[in-house]
Design a protein around this motif. Structure first.
Motif, mmCIF file in Angstrom:
data_model
loop_
_atom_site.group_PDB
_atom_site.id
_atom_site.type_symbol
_atom_site.label_atom_id
_atom_site.label_comp_id
_atom_site.label_asym_id
_atom_site.label_seq_id
_atom_site.Cartn_x
_atom_site.Cartn_y
_atom_site.Cartn_z
ATOM 1 N N MET A 37 18.974 -9.251 9.336
ATOM 2 C CA MET A 37 17.916 -8.342 9.288
ATOM 3 C C MET A 37 16.436 -8.965 9.414
ATOM 4 S SD MET A 37 17.407 -4.743 9.109
ATOM 5 C CE MET A 37 18.853 -4.120 8.761
ATOM 6 N N LEU A 38 15.610 -8.555 10.100
ATOM 7 C CA LEU A 38 14.450 -8.836 10.242
ATOM 8 C C LEU A 38 13.406 -7.798 9.722
ATOM 9 C CD1 LEU A 38 12.405 -11.169 11.618
ATOM 10 C CD2 LEU A 38 12.497 -9.413 13.570
ATOM 11 N N TYR A 39 12.654 -8.272 8.643
ATOM 12 C CA TYR A 39 11.489 -7.617 8.067
ATOM 13 C C TYR A 39 10.244 -8.066 8.561
ATOM 14 C CZ TYR A 39 15.048 -5.857 5.086
ATOM 15 O OH TYR A 39 16.302 -5.398 4.751
ATOM 16 N N GLU A 40 9.473 -7.029 8.913
ATOM 17 C CA GLU A 40 7.971 -7.446 9.417
ATOM 18 C C GLU A 40 7.004 -6.851 8.362
ATOM 19 O OE1 GLU A 40 4.964 -6.921 13.214
ATOM 20 O OE2 GLU A 40 6.899 -5.901 13.304
ATOM 21 N N LEU A 41 6.213 -7.850 7.770
ATOM 22 C CA LEU A 41 5.301 -7.626 6.757
ATOM 23 C C LEU A 41 4.066 -7.416 7.735
ATOM 24 C CD1 LEU A 41 4.099 -7.277 3.842
ATOM 25 C CD2 LEU A 41 3.996 -9.784 3.974
ATOM 26 N N ARG A 42 3.278 -6.242 7.463
ATOM 27 C CA ARG A 42 2.014 -5.906 8.417
ATOM 28 C C ARG A 42 0.973 -5.530 7.294
ATOM 29 N NH1 ARG A 42 2.754 -5.487 13.773
ATOM 30 N NH2 ARG A 42 0.873 -4.122 13.995
ATOM 31 N N THR A 43 -0.251 -6.274 7.482
ATOM 32 C CA THR A 43 -1.344 -5.720 6.888
ATOM 33 C C THR A 43 -2.655 -5.646 7.381
ATOM 34 O OG1 THR A 43 -0.704 -7.580 4.974
ATOM 35 C CG2 THR A 43 -2.799 -7.008 4.932
ATOM 36 N N TYR A 44 -3.010 -4.589 7.375
ATOM 37 C CA TYR A 44 -4.305 -3.847 7.990
ATOM 38 C C TYR A 44 -5.534 -3.853 7.133
ATOM 39 C CZ TYR A 44 -1.077 -1.692 11.449
ATOM 40 O OH TYR A 44 0.015 -1.513 12.328
ATOM 41 N N GLU A 45 -6.174 -4.734 7.540
ATOM 42 C CA GLU A 45 -7.706 -4.450 6.918
ATOM 43 C C GLU A 45 -8.437 -3.423 7.592
ATOM 44 O OE1 GLU A 45 -10.613 -5.609 4.052
ATOM 45 O OE2 GLU A 45 -8.610 -6.785 4.502
ATOM 46 N N ALA A 46 -8.698 -2.357 6.823
ATOM 47 C CA ALA A 46 -9.475 -1.199 7.322
ATOM 48 C C ALA A 46 -11.024 -1.596 7.535
ATOM 49 C CB ALA A 46 -9.402 -0.134 6.371
ATOM 50 N N THR A 47 -11.532 -0.916 8.542
ATOM 51 C CA THR A 47 -12.764 -0.928 8.741
ATOM 52 C C THR A 47 -13.437 -0.469 7.674
ATOM 53 O OG1 THR A 47 -12.439 -0.613 11.290
ATOM 54 C CG2 THR A 47 -14.570 -0.155 10.452
ATOM 55 N N PRO A 48 -14.641 -0.736 7.296
ATOM 56 C CA PRO A 48 -15.308 -0.306 6.011
ATOM 57 C C PRO A 48 -15.501 1.200 6.131
ATOM 58 C CG PRO A 48 -16.206 -2.475 6.767
ATOM 59 C CD PRO A 48 -15.352 -2.220 7.807
ATOM 60 N N GLY A 49 -15.073 1.720 5.100
ATOM 61 C CA GLY A 49 -15.113 3.297 5.070
ATOM 62 C C GLY A 49 -14.035 3.854 5.653
ATOM 63 N N LYS A 50 -13.005 3.392 6.276
ATOM 64 C CA LYS A 50 -12.008 3.914 7.294
ATOM 65 C C LYS A 50 -10.576 3.811 6.643
ATOM 66 C CE LYS A 50 -14.327 5.363 10.615
ATOM 67 N NZ LYS A 50 -14.785 6.716 11.246
ATOM 68 N N LEU A 51 -10.378 3.240 5.316
ATOM 69 C CA LEU A 51 -9.086 3.359 4.809
ATOM 70 C C LEU A 51 -8.656 4.626 4.515
ATOM 71 C CD1 LEU A 51 -6.768 1.608 3.692
ATOM 72 C CD2 LEU A 51 -7.792 1.732 1.365
ATOM 73 N N ALA A 52 -9.282 5.668 4.107
ATOM 74 C CA ALA A 52 -8.756 7.046 3.900
ATOM 75 C C ALA A 52 -8.318 7.550 5.148
ATOM 76 C CB ALA A 52 -9.686 7.944 3.180
ATOM 77 N N ALA A 53 -8.961 7.344 6.344
ATOM 78 C CA ALA A 53 -8.606 8.146 7.454
ATOM 79 C C ALA A 53 -7.326 7.038 8.201
ATOM 80 C CB ALA A 53 -9.766 7.768 8.389
ATOM 81 N N LEU A 54 -7.107 5.710 7.741
ATOM 82 C CA LEU A 54 -6.258 5.132 8.363
ATOM 83 C C LEU A 54 -4.869 5.541 7.657
ATOM 84 C CD1 LEU A 54 -4.966 2.658 10.008
ATOM 85 C CD2 LEU A 54 -5.586 1.182 7.869
ATOM 86 N N ASN A 55 -4.913 5.656 6.277
ATOM 87 C CA ASN A 55 -3.721 6.333 5.631
ATOM 88 C C ASN A 55 -3.532 7.755 6.118
ATOM 89 O OD1 ASN A 55 -2.646 4.526 3.417
ATOM 90 N ND2 ASN A 55 -5.079 4.687 2.472
ATOM 91 N N ALA A 56 -4.345 8.474 6.374
ATOM 92 C CA ALA A 56 -4.087 9.911 6.901
ATOM 93 C C ALA A 56 -3.410 9.732 8.429
ATOM 94 C CB ALA A 56 -5.570 10.723 6.983
ATOM 95 N N ARG A 57 -3.966 9.034 9.089
ATOM 96 C CA ARG A 57 -3.126 8.805 10.426
ATOM 97 C C ARG A 57 -1.826 8.396 10.160
ATOM 98 N NH1 ARG A 57 -5.889 5.215 14.922
ATOM 99 N NH2 ARG A 57 -5.114 3.533 13.636
ATOM 100 N N PHE A 58 -1.622 7.262 9.303
ATOM 101 C CA PHE A 58 -0.055 7.068 9.034
ATOM 102 C C PHE A 58 0.773 8.292 8.414
ATOM 103 C CE2 PHE A 58 -1.076 2.588 9.701
ATOM 104 C CZ PHE A 58 0.210 2.106 10.105
ATOM 105 N N GLU A 59 0.155 8.957 7.405
ATOM 106 C CA GLU A 59 0.869 10.093 6.812
ATOM 107 C C GLU A 59 1.030 11.249 7.807
ATOM 108 O OE1 GLU A 59 0.603 12.671 2.717
ATOM 109 O OE2 GLU A 59 -0.880 11.224 3.509
ATOM 110 N N ASN A 60 0.089 11.585 8.633
ATOM 111 C CA ASN A 60 0.158 12.862 9.296
ATOM 112 C C ASN A 60 0.612 12.621 10.810
ATOM 113 O OD1 ASN A 60 -0.941 14.476 7.230
ATOM 114 N ND2 ASN A 60 -3.063 13.341 7.874
ATOM 115 N N HIS A 61 0.702 11.402 11.239
ATOM 116 C CA HIS A 61 1.003 11.047 12.546
ATOM 117 C C HIS A 61 1.821 9.988 12.799
ATOM 118 C CE1 HIS A 61 -2.159 13.791 13.605
ATOM 119 N NE2 HIS A 61 -3.046 13.400 13.094
ATOM 120 N N THR A 62 1.670 8.656 12.538
ATOM 121 C CA THR A 62 2.207 7.541 12.748
ATOM 122 C C THR A 62 3.800 7.447 12.404
ATOM 123 O OG1 THR A 62 0.048 6.364 12.712
ATOM 124 C CG2 THR A 62 2.006 4.812 12.840
#
Length: 109
Positions: free
Chosen positions: A1-26
């Motif tokens: 098994m291969l695990y991929e660890l991904r870290t996203y540094e959100a654009t300042p002020g965009k972390l909530a929008a990034l989380n929402a995109r993952f939760e609602n779409h991605t």
């Protein structure tokens, strides 16, 4: 098994929008393209509280390439990405990833 660890540094002020995109779409697109999610985390204490970190799993690198390519080129996904960045500002400033292989003694194989 291969695990991929991904870290996203959100654009300042965009972390909530990034989380929402993952939760609602991605996550729906990940499921559609067979990308197995292990978990998602935000940083409570550490260098940056403006990060989203997650782990996905694949049988091998060939499967990973196939599934990521299908996801990234899905026209419905590209439409969602464009819509969620309609103000012209990307939700992520930096993305890093690592490929992890479990040790022989790891409970997660």
């Amino acid at each position: 098994m291969l695990y991929e660890l991904r870290t996203y540094e959100a654009t300042p002020g965009k972390l909530a929008a990034l989380n929402a995109r993952f939760e609602n779409h991605t996550l729906k697109f990940f499921a559609k393209h067979g990308i197995k999610v292990i978990g998602f985390w935000t940083t409570a204490v550490g260098e940056s509280s403006n990060q989203l970190t997650y782990i996905v799993a694949f049988e091998n690198m060939a499967e990973r390439e196939k599934r990521w390519t299908a996801f990234a080129t899905d026209p419905d996904w590209t439409a969602v990405k464009k819509e969620t960045e309609k103000d012209g500002i990307p939700l992520t400033a930096k993305i890093s990833n690592q490929f992890l292989v479990p040790t022989s003694y790891s409970p997660l194989k």
